[in-house]
Scaffold this motif. Structure first.
Motif, PDB file in Angstrom:
ATOM      1  N   ASP A  46      28.881  43.897  45.416  1.00 45.75           N
ATOM      2  CA  ASP A  46      27.964  43.759  44.280  1.00 45.75           C
ATOM      3  C   ASP A  46      28.631  44.199  42.975  1.00 45.75           C
ATOM      4  N   LYS A  47      29.366  45.315  43.023  1.00 48.73           N
ATOM      5  CA  LYS A  47      30.072  45.780  41.822  1.00 48.73           C
ATOM      6  C   LYS A  47      31.151  44.788  41.410  1.00 48.73           C
ATOM      7  N   ALA A  48      31.813  44.177  42.392  1.00 56.57           N
ATOM      8  CA  ALA A  48      32.844  43.186  42.089  1.00 56.57           C
ATOM      9  C   ALA A  48      32.233  41.965  41.406  1.00 56.57           C
ATOM     10  N   ASP A  49      31.024  41.577  41.821  1.00 59.84           N
ATOM     11  CA  ASP A  49      30.337  40.460  41.160  1.00 59.84           C
ATOM     12  C   ASP A  49      30.058  40.778  39.695  1.00 59.84           C
ATOM     13  N   LEU A  50      29.677  42.017  39.414  1.00 55.97           N
ATOM     14  CA  LEU A  50      29.461  42.432  38.027  1.00 55.97           C
ATOM     15  C   LEU A  50      30.769  42.362  37.234  1.00 55.97           C
ATOM     16  N   LEU A  51      31.848  42.768  37.867  1.00 58.39           N
ATOM     17  CA  LEU A  51      33.154  42.722  37.216  1.00 58.39           C
ATOM     18  C   LEU A  51      33.555  41.287  36.894  1.00 58.39           C
ATOM     19  N   VAL A  52      33.309  40.374  37.821  1.00 56.68           N
ATOM     20  CA  VAL A  52      33.612  38.954  37.594  1.00 56.68           C
ATOM     21  C   VAL A  52      32.830  38.433  36.389  1.00 56.68           C
ATOM     22  N   ASN A  53      31.553  38.759  36.319  1.00 54.71           N
ATOM     23  CA  ASN A  53      30.718  38.295  35.203  1.00 54.71           C
ATOM     24  C   ASN A  53      31.216  38.834  33.867  1.00 54.71           C
ATOM     25  N   GLU A  54      31.629  40.096  33.859  1.00 58.83           N
ATOM     26  CA  GLU A  54      32.103  40.696  32.610  1.00 58.83           C
ATOM     27  C   GLU A  54      33.424  40.082  32.159  1.00 58.83           C
ATOM     28  N   ILE A  55      34.313  39.824  33.112  1.00 63.89           N
ATOM     29  CA  ILE A  55      35.595  39.199  32.755  1.00 63.89           C
ATOM     30  C   ILE A  55      35.371  37.800  32.188  1.00 63.89           C
ATOM     31  N   PHE A  73      41.781  34.518  36.766  1.00 61.12           N
ATOM     32  CA  PHE A  73      41.724  35.789  37.489  1.00 61.12           C
ATOM     33  C   PHE A  73      40.322  36.033  38.040  1.00 61.12           C
ATOM     34  N   ALA A  74      39.312  35.832  37.203  1.00 63.82           N
ATOM     35  CA  ALA A  74      37.925  36.061  37.616  1.00 63.82           C
ATOM     36  C   ALA A  74      37.519  35.112  38.743  1.00 63.82           C
ATOM     37  N   ASP A  75      37.979  33.864  38.671  1.00 56.12           N
ATOM     38  CA  ASP A  75      37.651  32.898  39.733  1.00 56.12           C
ATOM     39  C   ASP A  75      38.243  33.332  41.072  1.00 56.12           C
ATOM     40  N   GLU A  76      39.475  33.811  41.054  1.00 56.14           N
ATOM     41  CA  GLU A  76      40.100  34.288  42.288  1.00 56.14           C
ATOM     42  C   GLU A  76      39.382  35.525  42.824  1.00 56.14           C
ATOM     43  N   LEU A  80      37.314  36.171  46.397  1.00 49.75           N
ATOM     44  CA  LEU A  80      37.505  37.300  47.309  1.00 49.75           C
ATOM     45  C   LEU A  80      36.161  37.870  47.752  1.00 49.75           C
ATOM     46  N   GLN A  81      35.171  37.853  46.867  1.00 45.34           N
ATOM     47  CA  GLN A  81      33.863  38.406  47.215  1.00 45.34           C
ATOM     48  C   GLN A  81      33.142  37.549  48.248  1.00 45.34           C
ATOM     49  N   ASP A  82      33.448  36.249  48.280  1.00 49.18           N
ATOM     50  CA  ASP A  82      32.902  35.405  49.351  1.00 49.18           C
ATOM     51  C   ASP A  82      33.437  35.858  50.704  1.00 49.18           C
ATOM     52  N   TYR A  83      34.719  36.183  50.755  1.00 51.27           N
ATOM     53  CA  TYR A  83      35.304  36.700  51.994  1.00 51.27           C
ATOM     54  C   TYR A  83      34.759  38.089  52.322  1.00 51.27           C
ATOM     55  N   ARG A  84      34.473  38.867  51.293  1.00 53.63           N
ATOM     56  CA  ARG A  84      33.900  40.198  51.536  1.00 53.63           C
ATOM     57  C   ARG A  84      32.486  40.079  52.108  1.00 53.63           C
ATOM     58  N   HIS A 196      41.583  41.517  54.833  1.00 51.09           N
ATOM     59  CA  HIS A 196      42.681  42.037  54.013  1.00 51.09           C
ATOM     60  C   HIS A 196      43.845  41.041  53.926  1.00 51.09           C
ATOM     61  N   GLY A 197      43.999  40.209  54.965  1.00 50.54           N
ATOM     62  CA  GLY A 197      45.002  39.142  54.877  1.00 50.54           C
ATOM     63  C   GLY A 197      44.650  38.159  53.782  1.00 50.54           C
ATOM     64  N   LYS A 198      43.375  37.732  53.739  1.00 53.90           N
ATOM     65  CA  LYS A 198      42.917  36.835  52.678  1.00 53.90           C
ATOM     66  C   LYS A 198      42.982  37.531  51.319  1.00 53.90           C
ATOM     67  N   ALA A 199      42.636  38.811  51.307  1.00 50.80           N
ATOM     68  CA  ALA A 199      42.665  39.572  50.050  1.00 50.80           C
ATOM     69  C   ALA A 199      44.080  39.604  49.474  1.00 50.80           C
ATOM     70  N   LEU A 200      45.080  39.766  50.323  1.00 49.89           N
ATOM     71  CA  LEU A 200      46.465  39.788  49.858  1.00 49.89           C
ATOM     72  C   LEU A 200      46.839  38.442  49.222  1.00 49.89           C
ATOM     73  N   GLU A 201      46.439  37.340  49.849  1.00 51.21           N
ATOM     74  CA  GLU A 201      46.723  36.010  49.286  1.00 51.21           C
ATOM     75  C   GLU A 201      46.053  35.842  47.927  1.00 51.21           C
ATOM     76  N   ILE A 202      44.785  36.210  47.853  1.00 52.99           N
ATOM     77  CA  ILE A 202      44.020  36.016  46.618  1.00 52.99           C
ATOM     78  C   ILE A 202      44.523  36.925  45.512  1.00 52.99           C
ATOM     79  N   TYR A 203      44.802  38.172  45.829  1.00 47.60           N
ATOM     80  CA  TYR A 203      45.316  39.091  44.810  1.00 47.60           C
ATOM     81  C   TYR A 203      46.685  38.632  44.297  1.00 47.60           C
TER      82      TYR A 203
END
Length: 262
Positions: A46-55, A73-76, A80-84, A196-203
């Protein structure tokens, strides 16, 4: 002999009860902690979604290259939040729910233990009655003792049958417990590794998007925005001041000739 059997059974019952209580305690604690872990992961999403909106909101106010980099960056990060979210749902289904179900399993095992204990108590009661009957000396003592022995035998058979069922049940319980905790923790590790494997790719992609921002071009655009369109830019001024002496002399001579003609 029967008394020794009852003492042995008491020890076995205590051990079985302790085993069930131990699983109830620790599986319950694991369930609560894993549930809290999932809730915190959901809050992080949820906090990450707020961060995406602000960016995205900030990107809309910036120069083209920075805007593009921030939006990418925000799209990527949103991806990641979909995977989360998938991580949260899988942890709930594969880890928390199986642990929660052990509350029902433990309750059933306690009922089995209670049933066996009732049968054993009945056997012990019949044994006590038989002993008392043998100590008496009524005229029909033989008949009463025979009846008491028959009741004891029936109670003993029932207790033995129930005890064997309990032993089989608790044996299966122990096997299932080991299998389940192994599967639950394996699922937990697998789910986390996938995320975390997907997170590494996305990051990695998000990092590249930020690094590709061309600050020099954006700075030129920003500098140009400081002046009106009809105002000479710094580049125009530099170009005017960099004319050769011959160009300036030619221009002066041309101006003098115009004056003389007039």
């Amino acid at each position: 002999m029967l008394n020794k059997s009852l003492v042995l059974w008491d020890n076995q019952t205590r051990q079985i009860r302790d085993a069930v209580t131990n699983v109830e305690k620790h599986f319950g604690e694991l369930c609560q902690i894993f549930a809290a872990y999932v809730r915190k992961t959901a809050r992080l999403r949820d906090k990450a979604d707020l961060l995406v909106n602000e960016i995205h909101a900030y990107a809309a106010t910036e120069t083209p290259n920075l805007k593009l980099g921030l939006k990418s960056f925000a799209d990527e990060f949103a991806k990641l939040q979909d995977y989360r979210q998938a991580e949260v749902e899988r942890l709930e289904a594969k880890v928390v729910e199986p642990l929660k179900y052990y509350g029902t399993i433990v309750k059933l095992k306690r009922e089995d233990l209670k049933m066996t204990l009732t049968a054993k108590n009945r056997e012990a009661k019949q044994l006590t009655q038989l002993e008392k009957t043998r100590q008496r000396n009524p005229s029909d003592r033989h008949i009463i003792v025979s009846f008491a022995e028959s009741e004891l035998q029936r109670a003993s058979m029932d207790a033995t049958r129930t005890s064997r069922q309990l032993e089989e049940t608790i044996d299966n319980f122990e096997k299932q417990k080991i299998k389940d905790i192994r599967n639950i923790l394996s699922e937990f590790v697998t789910i986390e590794m996938l995320f975390h494997g997907k997170a590494l790719e996305i990051y990695t992609t998000a990092f590249q998007n930020i690094q590709n921002i061309d600050e020099n071009e954006d700075i030129e655009i920003f500098r140009s925005s400081l002046y009106p369109q009809d105002y000479p830019s710094r580049l125009d001024i530099v170009r005017a001041n960099s004319k050769s002496p011959l160009q300036r002399t030619g221009s002066s001579k041309f101006s003098t000739e115009i004056v003389q003609v007039r």
